[in-house]
Design an enzyme around this catalytic site. Structure first.
Site, PDB file in Angstrom:
ATOM      1  N   GLY A  15      15.533 -42.865 -33.637  1.00  0.00           N
ATOM      2  CA  GLY A  15      14.958 -42.508 -32.329  1.00  0.00           C
ATOM      3  C   GLY A  15      13.477 -42.844 -32.279  1.00  0.00           C
ATOM      4  NE  ARG A  25      -5.519 -49.492 -33.439  1.00  0.00           N
ATOM      5  CZ  ARG A  25      -6.399 -48.654 -33.988  1.00  0.00           C
ATOM      6  NH1 ARG A  25      -5.979 -47.667 -34.769  1.00  0.00           N
ATOM      7  NH2 ARG A  25      -7.682 -48.817 -33.771  1.00  0.00           N
ATOM      8  CB  VAL A  27       1.532 -50.528 -41.282  1.00  0.00           C
ATOM      9  CG1 VAL A  27       2.147 -51.522 -42.255  1.00  0.00           C
ATOM     10  CG2 VAL A  27       2.147 -49.140 -41.483  1.00  0.00           C
ATOM     11  NE  ARG A  29      -6.323 -53.511 -35.649  1.00  0.00           N
ATOM     12  CZ  ARG A  29      -6.914 -53.260 -34.499  1.00  0.00           C
ATOM     13  NH1 ARG A  29      -7.732 -52.235 -34.384  1.00  0.00           N
ATOM     14  NH2 ARG A  29      -6.701 -54.047 -33.454  1.00  0.00           N
ATOM     15  NE  ARG A  76      19.917 -43.079 -33.936  1.00  0.00           N
ATOM     16  CZ  ARG A  76      19.373 -42.586 -32.823  1.00  0.00           C
ATOM     17  NH1 ARG A  76      19.774 -43.005 -31.638  1.00  0.00           N
ATOM     18  NH2 ARG A  76      18.442 -41.662 -32.880  1.00  0.00           N
ATOM     19  N   GLY A 106      13.216 -41.442 -39.161  1.00  0.00           N
ATOM     20  CA  GLY A 106      13.662 -40.142 -39.653  1.00  0.00           C
ATOM     21  C   GLY A 106      14.407 -40.274 -40.967  1.00  0.00           C
ATOM     22  CG  ASP A 107      16.787 -37.005 -42.320  1.00  0.00           C
ATOM     23  OD1 ASP A 107      17.257 -37.539 -41.289  1.00  0.00           O
ATOM     24  OD2 ASP A 107      16.930 -35.805 -42.601  1.00  0.00           O
ATOM     25  CB  THR A 129      11.901 -37.800 -36.204  1.00  0.00           C
ATOM     26  OG1 THR A 129      12.730 -36.948 -35.403  1.00  0.00           O
ATOM     27  CG2 THR A 129      11.509 -37.028 -37.448  1.00  0.00           C
ATOM     28  CG  ASP A 131      14.704 -34.185 -33.659  1.00  0.00           C
ATOM     29  OD1 ASP A 131      14.337 -33.934 -32.500  1.00  0.00           O
ATOM     30  OD2 ASP A 131      15.752 -34.793 -33.927  1.00  0.00           O
ATOM     31  CG  ASP A 133      14.985 -33.554 -38.199  1.00  0.00           C
ATOM     32  OD1 ASP A 133      14.103 -34.423 -38.198  1.00  0.00           O
ATOM     33  OD2 ASP A 133      16.161 -33.784 -37.871  1.00  0.00           O
ATOM     34  CG  MET A 173      15.709 -34.403 -26.677  1.00  0.00           C
ATOM     35  SD  MET A 173      15.224 -36.079 -26.993  1.00  0.00           S
ATOM     36  CE  MET A 173      16.661 -36.929 -26.352  1.00  0.00           C
ATOM     37  N   GLY A 174      16.826 -31.942 -29.771  1.00  0.00           N
ATOM     38  CA  GLY A 174      17.044 -31.394 -31.104  1.00  0.00           C
ATOM     39  C   GLY A 174      18.533 -31.194 -31.315  1.00  0.00           C
ATOM     40  NE  ARG A 175      22.763 -35.794 -30.648  1.00  0.00           N
ATOM     41  CZ  ARG A 175      22.727 -37.127 -30.599  1.00  0.00           C
ATOM     42  NH1 ARG A 175      23.075 -37.843 -31.633  1.00  0.00           N
ATOM     43  NH2 ARG A 175      22.330 -37.732 -29.504  1.00  0.00           N
TER      44      ARG A 175
HETATM   45  P1  ADP Z   1      16.673 -41.317 -37.994  1.00  0.00           P
HETATM   46  O1  ADP Z   1      15.998 -42.289 -38.877  1.00  0.00           O
HETATM   47  O2  ADP Z   1      15.842 -40.951 -36.797  1.00  0.00           O
HETATM   48  O3  ADP Z   1      17.202 -40.116 -38.752  1.00  0.00           O
HETATM   49  P2  ADP Z   1      19.371 -42.376 -37.818  1.00  0.00           P
HETATM   50  O4  ADP Z   1      19.980 -41.280 -38.609  1.00  0.00           O
HETATM   51  O5  ADP Z   1      20.077 -42.827 -36.589  1.00  0.00           O
HETATM   52  O6  ADP Z   1      17.909 -42.045 -37.315  1.00  0.00           O
HETATM   53  O7  ADP Z   1      19.197 -43.623 -38.810  1.00  0.00           O
HETATM   54  C1  ADP Z   1      18.572 -44.803 -38.351  1.00  0.00           C
HETATM   55  C2  ADP Z   1      19.192 -45.986 -39.022  1.00  0.00           C
HETATM   56  O8  ADP Z   1      18.991 -45.905 -40.444  1.00  0.00           O
HETATM   57  C3  ADP Z   1      20.712 -46.118 -38.899  1.00  0.00           C
HETATM   58  O9  ADP Z   1      21.106 -46.701 -37.690  1.00  0.00           O
HETATM   59  C4  ADP Z   1      21.037 -47.031 -40.063  1.00  0.00           C
HETATM   60  O10 ADP Z   1      20.738 -48.359 -39.757  1.00  0.00           O
HETATM   61  C5  ADP Z   1      20.051 -46.537 -41.112  1.00  0.00           C
HETATM   62  N1  ADP Z   1      20.748 -45.591 -42.004  1.00  0.00           N
HETATM   63  C6  ADP Z   1      21.118 -44.328 -41.729  1.00  0.00           C
HETATM   64  N2  ADP Z   1      21.804 -43.793 -42.747  1.00  0.00           N
HETATM   65  C7  ADP Z   1      21.884 -44.742 -43.702  1.00  0.00           C
HETATM   66  C8  ADP Z   1      22.474 -44.816 -44.991  1.00  0.00           C
HETATM   67  N3  ADP Z   1      23.133 -43.789 -45.537  1.00  0.00           N
HETATM   68  N4  ADP Z   1      22.341 -45.967 -45.682  1.00  0.00           N
HETATM   69  C9  ADP Z   1      21.679 -47.010 -45.166  1.00  0.00           C
HETATM   70  N5  ADP Z   1      21.107 -47.005 -43.949  1.00  0.00           N
HETATM   71  C10 ADP Z   1      21.195 -45.891 -43.219  1.00  0.00           C
HETATM   72  O1  F6P Z   2      15.727 -37.698 -33.302  1.00  0.00           O
HETATM   73  C1  F6P Z   2      15.225 -37.485 -32.036  1.00  0.00           C
HETATM   74  C2  F6P Z   2      16.327 -37.161 -31.059  1.00  0.00           C
HETATM   75  O2  F6P Z   2      15.769 -37.093 -29.794  1.00  0.00           O
HETATM   76  C3  F6P Z   2      17.137 -35.916 -31.352  1.00  0.00           C
HETATM   77  O3  F6P Z   2      16.518 -34.748 -30.931  1.00  0.00           O
HETATM   78  C4  F6P Z   2      18.390 -36.215 -30.627  1.00  0.00           C
HETATM   79  O4  F6P Z   2      19.434 -35.500 -31.182  1.00  0.00           O
HETATM   80  C5  F6P Z   2      18.570 -37.681 -30.833  1.00  0.00           C
HETATM   81  O5  F6P Z   2      17.281 -38.203 -31.048  1.00  0.00           O
HETATM   82  C6  F6P Z   2      19.218 -38.356 -29.682  1.00  0.00           C
HETATM   83  O6  F6P Z   2      19.079 -39.723 -29.800  1.00  0.00           O
HETATM   84  P1  F6P Z   2      19.833 -40.790 -28.903  1.00  0.00           P
HETATM   85  O7  F6P Z   2      20.123 -40.155 -27.607  1.00  0.00           O
HETATM   86  O8  F6P Z   2      18.861 -41.915 -28.820  1.00  0.00           O
HETATM   87  O9  F6P Z   2      21.066 -41.136 -29.663  1.00  0.00           O
END
Ligand code: ADP
Ligand code: F6P
Length: 324
Positions: A15, A25, A27, A29, A76, A106-107, A129, A131, A133, A173-175
Site C-alpha cells: 500500500g 528522495r 535514498v 541523494r 502487489r 510494509g512487512d 505503511t 498502519d 503495524d 483504515m486498518g485491516r
Molecule cells: P505490505 O508490504 O504493505 O505489507 P503486502 O503484504 O501486500 O504489502 O506485500 C507487498 C508485496 O510484497 C506483495 O505483493 C509481494 O510481491 C511481496 N511479498 C509479500 N509476501 C511475500 C513473501 N512471503 N515472499 C516474497 N514476497 C512477498
Molecule cells: O496497509 C495500508 C492499508 O490501507 C490497510 O489499512 C488496508 O487494510 C490495506 O492497505 C488496503 O489496501 P488495498 O485496498 O490497496 O488492497
C-alpha cells in the site's frame, strides 16, 4: 571487507503511504553523495520482474518531498511470492548491474526483501505503511499523515452528528491493525473504539452505551470502527433499530492514504531513506531500518519479522476511561 557497491535500486511496494516520496528522495541523494549510481524500480516487485527500471539523478527527485503517493508507483505481485519469481528478480538485478535494493513498504514487502537477499542481492527495508503495524519499529512512514487526515475528517462528521443529535460510525483504515482507530478514537474523543485486535462483536454493549450516554445528555455518539471489523453500514442499521437514534456510517477509505505528508512523515522518511542508502553502500544486507526507543537503528530482517506487536494495553485502557 564488503564488496564495493556501485549501483543501488529503490522500489516502493504494498500500500502506498504519504512520505514514500521523501524516502525515495533521501535514498537517491544519499546514494549519489556516496558515489553510487541509483536506479528507480517502478511498481514494486512487479516492475522489477518486468524490468521497469529507470536511472535517477538529483533532479529526478526534485519537488517530490511534499507529494503523497509514490512517484515510482507500487503494486502487489503474487509472482514474487514464488521462488521462481524471486530468482528472476535477482537475475534482473544482475542484468541491470544493481548490487543492492532499498525496499520501502510494509512487512509483506520485507518478506520480498528477505527473499531477494537470500538470492544474493543486498536488501534494506524501510517501514512505509499508514498502519503502524511493523513490530520492530515505533514509527512507520505515513502513519502521522493518515491519522491527521482521519482526525480532521472525523471532527467534521462530529459537527454534523452533534447538530442532528445522531450516532455516527466512522470507519478508518486498518485491516489487521487498530492503531489508526485507537489514535483517532482518543484524539477525536470517540465514545466507542472498535479494534480488530480485541473487538468482541458484542453490539449490545455499544447499544447500552449509546442509550446511557443519551440519558446523560450527550448529543452525539461517535464510534470509530476499524476496517478489519468493517460492516459499518449494516452495523448502523442495527444500532438505529435497537436504539431508535438516527445512526449513519461514514467510511473514510483511501483519503487516509493520500495527501501531502506531514512534517513528521517527511522527517522520518528522510532520515530512514538516508540511513538505508548509507548501510546499503556499506555492503549490509537483509536489514530493516527502524525507529526504536528514540533512535534510528537497523535490525536483521529475520529477527524483525519474528517480532510481535500488539495494541498497548495501557493506551487502550486510557481510551476507555476518557470515552465515558
Ligand atoms: P505490505 O508490504 O504493505 O505489507 P503486502 O503484504 O501486500 O504489502 O506485500 C507487498 C508485496 O510484497 C506483495 O505483493 C509481494 O510481491 C511481496 N511479498 C509479500 N509476501 C511475500 C513473501 N512471503 N515472499 C516474497 N514476497 C512477498
Ligand atoms: O496497509 C495500508 C492499508 O490501507 C490497510 O489499512 C488496508 O487494510 C490495506 O492497505 C488496503 O489496501 P488495498 O485496498 O490497496 O488492497
Amino acid at each position: 571487507m564488503a564488496e564495493q557497491i556501485k549501483t543501488i535500486g529503490v522500489l516502493t511496494s504494498g500500500g502506498d503511504a504519504p512520505g514514500m516520496n521523501a524516502a525515495i528522495r533521501a535514498v537517491v541523494r544519499t546514494g549519489l553523495q556516496k558515489g553510487v549510481e541509483v536506479k528507480g524500480i517502478k511498481r514494486g516487485y512487479a516492475g522489477l520482474l518486468a524490468e521497469e527500471i529507470i536511472d535517477l539523478n538529483r533532479n529526478s527527485v526534485s519537488e517530490i518531498i511534499d507529494k503523497g503517493g509514490t512517484i515510482l508507483g507500487t503494486a502487489r505481485c503474487m509472482e514474487f511470492v514464488t521462488e521462481e519469481g524471486q530468482k528472476k528478480g535477482a537475475e534482473v538485478c544482475r542484468k541491470f548491474g544493481i548490487d543492492g535494493i532499498v525496499v520501502i513498504g510494509g512487512d509483506g514487502s520485507y518478506r520480498g526483501a528477505q527473499a531477494l537477499s537470500k538470492q544474493g542481492i543486498n536488501t534494506i527495508g524501510i517501514p512505509g505503511t499508514i498502519d503502524l503495524d511493523i513490530a520492530c519499529t515505533d514509527y512507520t512512514i505515513g502513519f502521522d499523515t493518515a491519522i491527521n487526515t482521519a482526525m480532521e475528517a472525523i471532527d467534521k462528521v462530529r459537527d454534523t452528528s452533534s447538530s442532528h443529535e445522531r450516532c455516527s460510525i466512522i470507519e478508518v483504515m486498518g485491516r489487521n491493525a487498530g492503531y489508526i482507530a485507537l489514535w483517532c478514537g482518543v484524539a477525536n474523543g470517540a465514545e466507542d473504539i472498535l479494534l480488530p485486535e480485541n473487538y468482541d462483536y458484542n453490539e449490545q454493549t455499544i447499544i447500552n452505551n449509546i442509550i446511557q450516554n443519551r440519558k446523560r445528555g450527550k448529543k452525539h455518539h461517535i464510534i470509530i470502527n476499524a476496517e478489519g471489523i468493517g460492516h459499518s453500514t449494516s452495523m448502523a442499521r442495527r444500532i438505529e433499530a435497537a436504539t431508535g437514534i438516527e445512526t449513519r456510517a461514514t467510511i473514510l477509505g483511501y483519503m487516509q492514504r493520500g495527501g501531502s505528508p506531514t512534517c513528521k512523515d517527511r522527517f522520518y522518511a528522510s532520515i530512514m531513506g538516508s540511513y538505508a542508502a548509507d548501510i546499503l553502500c556499506q555492503g549490509k544486507t537483509n536489514r530493516v531500518v527502524a525507529y526504536s526507543h528514540g533512535e534510528f537503528v537497523d535490525y536483521d530482517i529475520d529477527e524483525a519479522l519474528a517480532m510481535k506487536k500488539g495494541i498497548p494495553e495501557y493506551e487502550y485502557e486510557v481510551s476507555k476511561i476518557l470515552s465515558k
